[in-house]
Design a protein around this motif. Sequence first.
Motif, PDB file in Angstrom:
ATOM      1  N   LEU A 205     -49.552  41.111  56.541  1.00 25.08           N
ATOM      2  CA  LEU A 205     -48.559  40.184  57.410  1.00 25.08           C
ATOM      3  C   LEU A 205     -48.919  39.232  57.584  1.00 25.08           C
ATOM      4  O   LEU A 205     -48.040  38.188  56.524  1.00 25.08           O
ATOM      5  N   SER A 206     -49.854  38.791  56.870  1.00 19.43           N
ATOM      6  CA  SER A 206     -50.146  37.153  56.754  1.00 19.43           C
ATOM      7  C   SER A 206     -50.240  36.845  55.794  1.00 19.43           C
ATOM      8  O   SER A 206     -49.783  36.016  54.908  1.00 19.43           O
ATOM      9  N   ALA A 207     -50.200  37.945  54.114  1.00 19.88           N
ATOM     10  CA  ALA A 207     -50.011  37.818  52.787  1.00 19.88           C
ATOM     11  C   ALA A 207     -48.655  37.663  52.783  1.00 19.88           C
ATOM     12  O   ALA A 207     -47.973  36.790  52.027  1.00 19.88           O
ATOM     13  N   VAL A 208     -47.633  38.583  53.793  1.00 16.98           N
ATOM     14  CA  VAL A 208     -45.893  38.053  53.662  1.00 16.98           C
ATOM     15  C   VAL A 208     -45.521  37.308  53.680  1.00 16.98           C
ATOM     16  O   VAL A 208     -44.851  36.305  53.351  1.00 16.98           O
ATOM     17  N   ALA A 209     -46.107  36.431  55.153  1.00 17.96           N
ATOM     18  CA  ALA A 209     -45.636  34.990  55.889  1.00 17.96           C
ATOM     19  C   ALA A 209     -45.926  33.690  54.699  1.00 17.96           C
ATOM     20  O   ALA A 209     -45.575  33.108  54.343  1.00 17.96           O
ATOM     21  N   ALA A 210     -47.098  34.325  53.760  1.00 18.15           N
ATOM     22  CA  ALA A 210     -47.901  32.830  52.915  1.00 18.15           C
ATOM     23  C   ALA A 210     -46.952  33.128  51.822  1.00 18.15           C
ATOM     24  O   ALA A 210     -46.784  32.071  51.691  1.00 18.15           O
ATOM     25  N   LEU A 211     -46.382  34.497  51.264  1.00 18.97           N
ATOM     26  CA  LEU A 211     -45.603  34.549  50.166  1.00 18.97           C
ATOM     27  C   LEU A 211     -44.212  33.756  50.563  1.00 18.97           C
ATOM     28  O   LEU A 211     -43.141  33.125  50.160  1.00 18.97           O
ATOM     29  N   SER A 212     -43.853  33.994  51.577  1.00 18.32           N
ATOM     30  CA  SER A 212     -42.161  33.431  52.194  1.00 18.32           C
ATOM     31  C   SER A 212     -42.502  32.280  52.882  1.00 18.32           C
ATOM     32  O   SER A 212     -41.469  31.182  52.522  1.00 18.32           O
ATOM     33  N   SER A 213     -43.236  31.769  52.956  1.00 15.93           N
ATOM     34  CA  SER A 213     -43.861  30.093  53.139  1.00 15.93           C
ATOM     35  C   SER A 213     -43.876  29.306  51.457  1.00 15.93           C
ATOM     36  O   SER A 213     -44.215  27.895  51.485  1.00 15.93           O
ATOM     37  N   LEU A 214     -43.985  30.113  50.617  1.00 17.08           N
ATOM     38  CA  LEU A 214     -44.617  29.625  49.841  1.00 17.08           C
ATOM     39  C   LEU A 214     -43.798  28.607  48.714  1.00 17.08           C
ATOM     40  O   LEU A 214     -42.184  29.166  48.068  1.00 17.08           O
ATOM     41  N   CYS A 215     -43.862  27.111  47.812  1.00 16.12           N
ATOM     42  CA  CYS A 215     -42.919  26.313  47.604  1.00 16.12           C
ATOM     43  C   CYS A 215     -43.774  25.965  45.878  1.00 16.12           C
ATOM     44  O   CYS A 215     -44.283  25.353  45.839  1.00 16.12           O
ATOM     45  N   ILE A 216     -42.948  26.762  45.073  1.00 14.86           N
ATOM     46  CA  ILE A 216     -43.481  26.665  43.471  1.00 14.86           C
ATOM     47  C   ILE A 216     -43.162  25.204  43.303  1.00 14.86           C
ATOM     48  O   ILE A 216     -42.459  23.787  43.434  1.00 14.86           O
ATOM     49  N   PRO A 217     -44.156  24.414  42.977  1.00 20.26           N
ATOM     50  CA  PRO A 217     -44.506  22.926  42.612  1.00 20.26           C
ATOM     51  C   PRO A 217     -43.217  22.608  40.704  1.00 20.26           C
ATOM     52  O   PRO A 217     -43.418  23.619  40.377  1.00 20.26           O
ATOM     53  N   VAL A 218     -43.135  21.137  41.124  1.00 15.43           N
ATOM     54  CA  VAL A 218     -42.284  21.067  39.944  1.00 15.43           C
ATOM     55  C   VAL A 218     -42.953  20.614  38.665  1.00 15.43           C
ATOM     56  O   VAL A 218     -44.263  19.754  38.995  1.00 15.43           O
ATOM     57  N   VAL A 219     -42.421  21.727  37.763  1.00 17.74           N
ATOM     58  CA  VAL A 219     -43.439  21.025  35.951  1.00 17.74           C
ATOM     59  C   VAL A 219     -42.524  21.023  34.959  1.00 17.74           C
ATOM     60  O   VAL A 219     -41.936  20.898  35.037  1.00 17.74           O
ATOM     61  N   SER A 220     -43.578  20.153  33.705  1.00 17.25           N
ATOM     62  CA  SER A 220     -42.660  19.953  32.514  1.00 17.25           C
ATOM     63  C   SER A 220     -43.561  20.014  31.701  1.00 17.25           C
ATOM     64  O   SER A 220     -44.963  20.328  32.116  1.00 17.25           O
ATOM     65  N   VAL A 221     -43.022  20.078  30.044  1.00 12.76           N
ATOM     66  CA  VAL A 221     -44.093  19.956  29.046  1.00 12.76           C
ATOM     67  C   VAL A 221     -44.201  18.812  28.105  1.00 12.76           C
ATOM     68  O   VAL A 221     -43.117  17.255  28.620  1.00 12.76           O
TER      69      VAL A 221
END
Length: 306
Positions: free
Chosen positions: A171-187
């Motif tokens: 449940l904690s794994a699912v909850a953490a992935l639900s709140s995940l924000c993928i950072p903004v990246v560039s090259v």
Amino acid sequence: MGETDGSGGNGDLAGEMEVDAFRRLFPLRYYERHLLESVRPDARPLGTSRTTSVSLGAVSSADGSALVKIGSTIMLAAVKMEVMTPSSDSPDEGCLAIEFHMPPVCSPLVRPGRPAEPAPVISKQLSDVVLSSGMINLKELSLISGKAAWMAYLDIYCLDADGSLFDAALLSAVAALSSLCIPVVSVNDEGRVIALSAGNKDKKTVNEPLNKEKRKLTLSCIPFSLTCILHKKYILADPNSEEESIMETLVTVVLDSSNRLISLFKPGGPFLASTTVVQGCIALTKDRVKELQKILNEAITDMEVD
């Protein structure tokens, strides 16, 4: 009158001491007396899980995190994202690595300097369930085909181990992935993928971002689990650590949000799991999935409001 009250008080105390002594000396018989009434010593019905709560964003330095409590069992999960070079076998996919930790603070049975025996087993079970459920599309973690992709490190720490560890960890794994924000990246001009922060977004060495803003993962077929104890004709849902130590036959059922069976674990134990018993465990798990889905949705809504 006062003497009568005093003797009554002493009698009650002596009775409590006798019950406590009986519980310590004959724990199984003590529990079986309660099972005859279809109730546990803490007055919880056999098929009822403990009070559960989910709090998202518990670790501010992580890209996604959650604090989960099931009764006295407490889990803290955190996701950290890093850029990696994808494998040649899966050039368009990222990776997810899950690690379960049991520090000595979580239980007197865990000794400092010695790895807890359940930790690697639960780590493997979590990885198998999350990846086999299809909850995450690893292609969403790709940045540049064959050159760059996200590596998501999901670490789960058990802060208090009071039974049903896998259920709370999942449940904690699912909850953490639900709140995940993928950072903004560039090259940058050197061809390296870098995470953009407020301080380097305006630098000339940074090209157009690969993703314009932080984004969420698309989660589907979210898995939830329920562990049950089998003892004689009884099924006890969501056991605590005392119940697990006394009645050793455990069955863990994992269903996704559409009630599709993901997996079923039965790590030994003296009692056989007949078809009827397994069906009973699955029925309890279906009810638990509805409950957990509601709790998770409410936590996500609360986080979006904040």
